[in-house]
Scaffold this motif. Structure first.
Motif, short mmCIF file in Angstrom:
data_model
loop_
_atom_site.label_atom_id
_atom_site.label_comp_id
_atom_site.label_asym_id
_atom_site.label_seq_id
_atom_site.Cartn_x
_atom_site.Cartn_y
_atom_site.Cartn_z
N ARG A 490 -1.41 -13.96 -1.07
CA ARG A 490 -0.46 -13.02 -1.27
C ARG A 490 0.06 -13.41 -2.70
O ARG A 490 -0.08 -12.38 -3.65
CB ARG A 490 0.57 -12.64 -0.04
CG ARG A 490 1.47 -11.23 -0.60
CD ARG A 490 2.80 -11.65 0.15
NE ARG A 490 3.34 -10.44 0.08
CZ ARG A 490 5.20 -10.82 -0.95
NH1 ARG A 490 5.12 -12.61 -1.43
NH2 ARG A 490 5.66 -9.81 -1.73
N ASN A 491 0.37 -14.72 -2.60
CA ASN A 491 1.09 -14.57 -3.45
C ASN A 491 0.58 -14.17 -4.81
O ASN A 491 0.73 -13.94 -6.19
CB ASN A 491 1.59 -15.66 -3.57
CG ASN A 491 3.41 -15.44 -2.57
OD1 ASN A 491 3.78 -14.61 -2.25
ND2 ASN A 491 3.28 -16.84 -2.21
N MET A 496 -2.08 -10.96 -10.08
CA MET A 496 -2.82 -10.72 -10.68
C MET A 496 -3.30 -8.92 -10.70
O MET A 496 -3.26 -8.47 -11.72
CB MET A 496 -3.86 -10.58 -9.78
CG MET A 496 -5.14 -12.00 -9.53
SD MET A 496 -5.49 -12.76 -11.29
CE MET A 496 -5.28 -14.50 -10.38
N LEU A 497 -1.32 -8.26 -11.05
CA LEU A 497 -1.37 -6.86 -10.44
C LEU A 497 -0.62 -6.80 -11.51
O LEU A 497 0.28 -6.82 -11.04
CB LEU A 497 -1.07 -6.70 -9.35
CG LEU A 497 -2.18 -6.80 -8.07
CD1 LEU A 497 -1.71 -6.69 -6.63
CD2 LEU A 497 -3.64 -6.12 -7.91
N GLU A 503 7.57 -9.78 -11.40
CA GLU A 503 8.24 -10.86 -10.19
C GLU A 503 8.06 -12.11 -10.47
O GLU A 503 9.05 -12.79 -10.55
CB GLU A 503 7.43 -10.74 -9.11
CG GLU A 503 7.76 -11.12 -7.80
CD GLU A 503 7.06 -10.87 -6.35
OE1 GLU A 503 6.56 -11.48 -6.53
OE2 GLU A 503 7.15 -9.67 -6.05
N LEU A 504 7.03 -12.64 -11.83
CA LEU A 504 6.89 -13.66 -12.32
C LEU A 504 6.62 -13.46 -13.89
O LEU A 504 4.77 -14.49 -13.47
CB LEU A 504 6.14 -14.99 -11.07
CG LEU A 504 6.84 -15.97 -10.06
CD1 LEU A 504 5.42 -16.26 -8.89
CD2 LEU A 504 8.31 -15.79 -10.31
N PRO A 505 7.34 -13.60 -14.97
CA PRO A 505 5.86 -13.32 -15.71
C PRO A 505 5.26 -13.88 -16.66
O PRO A 505 4.35 -13.70 -16.39
CB PRO A 505 7.22 -12.56 -17.06
CG PRO A 505 8.28 -12.36 -15.66
CD PRO A 505 8.31 -13.69 -14.60
#
Length: 899
Positions: A490-491, A496-497, A503-505
């Protein structure tokens, strides 16, 4: 607490079915004999209850099913309550004593609440009595005198009608009512007024109970309940089963489990599975009550080993007995969750009429979509075409409107899992389907989660089956391995999206360079697949991944990348945690281990995803900044070329040049800058980045005439923590003193960098978080820390004593041997790596040991992994040299004594 030495299950399990009426009659006869022979006193009644409890536990020891134990406990309580009621029959005439809730269901554990309702005649009726209050109070007090946990209500039928109509909890309790003594007329009236035609029709009741369940799942999804689950309330626990029973009763008017089969909601074999799952949960809950002597529904660390032994698991090597118990528990919970989903979907469909809807959207000859649910076109699809067992999940991911799988189709998947055999796994069409699922750009996480929930992933990858429900006995890994694995995927997927880029640039930016995301997702699938198998799980998992890649026709380069990433999936986190990532030599070594930018990208993304899916509470900006910094250093080296690295002198010159561009204009030609820098030494410029050096320079020069220690605090964006800069005359006790003060201030030290200038001053920086793992931003708190450190460092004194702090309850149940390992680094220091059980004050304790041994501390990297510390210190002896073998052995023994 009652010892569990007498509770081990017999080797002849499965559990036995006893002659319940005969055993119950014998126990009641023994109780009656006591009541007849003894005085009518609380002592006699308590003895009767104790006799009943001991007789029931004897049945447990002989292997009786938990359902029988609950029925026997219910029968004993029934008998005692009826006995007490009959003693006041004249004054309680015309009333009804009713068992409700779990007691009404006949599911009483040793210390369960005993919920009763006392029905009164309506005021003014022939049977109404204004003197009842005193009589009822006396009767209920008699129950309390027996130490029974009584929950009672006293209502008229009209009261029941009003309150049940407004409260889902009350109507649920009353639905399970069972008349014990008294007026059958009142009882029948109460039962009549709570029927669905008068209140809470099946649709309203169903909606309320599903909402109630969803809310409960959210409340019990915290990390604490994953490590120490609540047998009753956690997802997949007893309350989930009760929800099924309640909505089934409301819809069909029957409370028996057999009604689920009668109404085609369950297959007979599924009913067997449901009952076995309940037996397991009931048995664990029975033991929890028996062990603690109270209503305890949490499977705490305190009891897990004893209960594991009671279930016959005796291998305590690496806590294996506990992990075996917990894996059995989590697999059972997973099964109950699946059945809960199937049954609620089925009952909901019947209530709403959706299952009979005719709006069918054909997908292909095997699958169709109806009202958002994917289903097979006929019940023989999997039998006629076994690859459809995987095709279904590919279709699900490719169908935007598919929100779930129809319950009947889930049942067919489960029934046809035996078709997933060696022949199935060897079919090229099947292997292609599996790869397509991971190559598909849609709904990957949901698809993989469904594959796991329905047992398809474990059937297709036998190695995966071994990690389903496997919980590691520690405070660091809060998820079962299979759940953690899905979390990693999931992470990875979210980076990738584009919609999750905020969220995590940096992670998302790196992910945009991944050309074959499916290889990365597969590395997430395999990275922990060998957990619990014995041996190095990274190596074993890499071998599994390599075999998978070859069997599934992946190009050789992709197989090599998959193998390398799984084999080295701990490399980056260990480097960031244990090494000085600002050291150019360490950066070069890590870059060489990666060997290419592609490998670095895959490793970086997997590492971030792995840590975040292990324990979200332990992921913070500091760890993120370390990984990001290490990635950028390695990327620059790989871009420059491994054969053409910058040497340390080049790095220092470039860093100083960059720093000058960052300094305040007033310092541009100030000779004090060069003078200060000449005292700091090469190690300082090797350890700090230009922005940090510029800040230190400006602070030190602005305060060069300030007497006493200089203490400065600021929030470090790059490190995601609060940086504490300390500049003070050097002293051999300095590290021990600072750590003692910081621990007294309840600061969580993440790292320490320690330098001694040529002028005999210490220039130390500590990165800290507060006790809640958050940076310190409150100005009052910052002032308190600054003033306390300034005072303690400025007054000659002994080390401040720490207040005695007891270890947290959870820490007391982990036995971790202290390990102290040494190595010499290229800078001429000795590196000591300490692994030990965590406890309050541990860092200052280490500082005191090193001080007493007359060793100098040059740097520290601090990590707490659940219940253990994993700390690294750079040391030298009094002469400034690496520690000799004799000195190493001395400090090892001293540390082991302290820790």
């Amino acid at each position: 607490m009652i010892a569990l030495a007498d509770t081990r299950l017999p080797d002849s399990a499965p559990w036995v079915q006893i002659d319940l009426p005969t055993v119950s009659s014998r126990i009641i006869s023994d109780i009656d004999r006591l009541l007849t022979e003894g005085e009518h006193s609380p002592g006699t009644l308590r003895q009767a209850l104790q006799t009943g409890s001991e007789a029931i536990h004897q049945q447990f020891q002989e292997g009786a099913r938990a359902s029988c134990l609950l029925a026997l406990r219910t029968a004993v309580i029934d008998h005692i309550l009826k006995h007490l009621w009959q003693r006041k029959a004249d004054s309680l005439n015309g009333l009804a004593l009713v068992a409700v809730g779990g007691y009404g269901r006949g599911e009483l554990h040793p210390c369960s609440d005993i919920d009763i309702a006392i029905l009164l005649p309506e005021p003014g009726s022939q049977n109404a009595d204004s003197t009842l209050d005193a009589d009822l109070s006396e009767w209920i007090t008699a129950l309390w005198d027996l130490n029974l946990d009584i929950g009672h209500s006293v209502r008229t039928v009209a009261d029941c009608e009003r309150e049940a109509g407004n409260d889902i909890t009350i109507i649920t309790n009353l639905m399970e009512a069972r008349l014990l003594c008294g007026s059958e007329t009142l009882f029948q009236q109460m039962q009549q007024i709570i029927q669905p035609m008068h209140m809470w029709n099946s649709a309203e009741f169903f909606a309320a109970k599903v909402a109630e369940q969803d809310d409960r799942h959210r409340r019990f999804q915290t990390n604490a309940y994953r490590l120490e689950p609540n047998i009753k309330e956690s997802q997949g626990g007893l309350r989930d089963f009760q929800t099924i029973a309640w909505v089934c009763q409301r819809q069909f008017g029957t409370a028996g489990l057999s009604a689920l089969v009668t109404h085609n909601l369950l297959e007979p074999q599924e009913l067997v599975s449901l009952r076995e799952g309940l037996e397991l949960l009931w048995r664990i809950r029975y033991l929890l009550h028996h062990v603690t002597g109270r209503r305890e529904d949490r499977l705490l660390f305190d009891y897990q080993k004893d209960i594991a032994h009671a279930f016959g698991y005796t291998d305590d090597t690496d806590n294996r007995s506990i992990e075996q118990l917990m894996q059995r528990f989590y697999r059972s919970v997973m099964s109950l969750q699946r059945l809960n989903e199937i049954l609620l979907q089925g009952i909901g469909g019947i209530i709403s009429g959706v299952t009979a809807a005719s709006e069918i959207q054909p997908i292909n000859s095997r699958f169709q979509l109806r009202n958002g649910f994917l289903e097979v076109t006929n019940d023989d699809v999997f039998m006629h075409y076994p690859p459809a067992l995987l095709e279904l999940f590919l279709v699900f991911s490719n169908t935007p409107d598919a929100v779930n799988v129809r319950s009947n189709t889930v049942r067919l998947i489960r029934a046809n899992l035996p078709l997933i055999n060696h022949r199935f796994r060897s079919d090229p069409a099947v292997r292609n389907l599996f790869l397509q699922i991971f190559c598909n750009p849609h709904k990957l996480t949901r698809t993989v989660r469904l594959m796991n929930r329905y047992g398809v992933m474990a059937a297709y990858l036998p190695a995966f089956d071994q990690i389903v429900g496997r919980m590691q006995y520690d405070l660091f890994h809060i998820y079962t391995v299979d759940e953690h694995t899905i979390g990693v995927i999931r992470n990875l997927r979210r980076m990738m999206l584009p919609q999750f880029a905020d969220e995590l640039p940096h992670g998302s930016s790196v992910a945009s360079n991944i050309t074959k995301p499916h290889i990365l997702y597969l590395s997430g699938l395999f990275h922990d697949i060998a957990k619990g198998r014995g041996g190095d799980h990274s190596i074993l998992g890499a071998e599994d991944a390599r075999e998978f890649g070859r069997n599934h026709g992946l190009p050789k380069a992709d197989v090599e990348l998959l193998d390398w990433t799984v084999r080295n999936h701990l490399l980056m986190s260990m480097t960031a945690q244990r090494r000085d990532i600002d050291d150019p030599n360490e950066q070069l070594e890590f870059a060489r281990s990666c060997g290419s930018i592609e490998r670095l990208n895959h490793l970086y993304l997997l590492t971030i995803s792995d840590i975040r899916a292990t324990n979200p509470e332990l992921w913070n900006s500091f760890k993120q900044s370390l990984l990001q910094s290490l990635y950028r250093h390695a990327l620059l080296i790989l871009q420059r070329g491994l054969d053409n690295p910058l040497d340390v002198e080049d790095v220092i010159n470039r860093r100083q040049g960059h720093t000058r561009t960052l300094l305040d204009e007033s310092l541009e030609n100030d000779p004090r800058v060069d003078k200060l820098w000449s005292t700091l030494g090469d190690d300082y410029f090797r350890q700090y980045q230009a922005v940090e050096i510029a800040r230190h320079t400006e602070i030190l020069l602005a305060n060069e005439d300030t007497p006493g220690p200089l203490v400065s605090l600021r929030y470090s964006v790059s490190r995601g923590s609060t940086e504490i800069l300390i500049y003070t005359p050097d002293d051999k006790a300095l590290f021990a003193l600072i750590t003692a003060v910081m621990e007294r201030l309840q600061l969580n030290i993440l790292s320490a960098t320690i330098n001694t200038t040529a002028g005999g001053f210490a220039l130390d920086t500590f990165h800290v978080l507060d006790s809640n793992h958050m940076p310190i931003e409150d100005m009052n708190r910052i002032d308190e820390i600054r003033q306390t450190l300034t005072y303690e460092l400025g007054v000659p004194r002994d080390l401040p004593s720490l207040s005695e702090q007891r270890p947290a309850r959870r820490l007391r149940y982990f036995s971790i041997s202290t390990q102290v390992e040494f190595s010499n680094d290229e800078a001429g220091f000795t590196e000591v790596h300490i692994t030990a059980a965590d406890r309050p004050g541990i860092l200052s304790g280490i500082g005191k040991v090193l001080l007493g041994a007359h060793f100098n501390v040059h740097a520290a990297r601090i990590a707490t992994l659940g219940e253990r510390i994993d700390d690294v210190f750079l040391l030298s002896n009094q002469a400034g040299l690496p520690l000799s073998e004799r000195e190493q052995e001395t400090v090892r023994e001293l540390l082991k004594q302290e820790l």
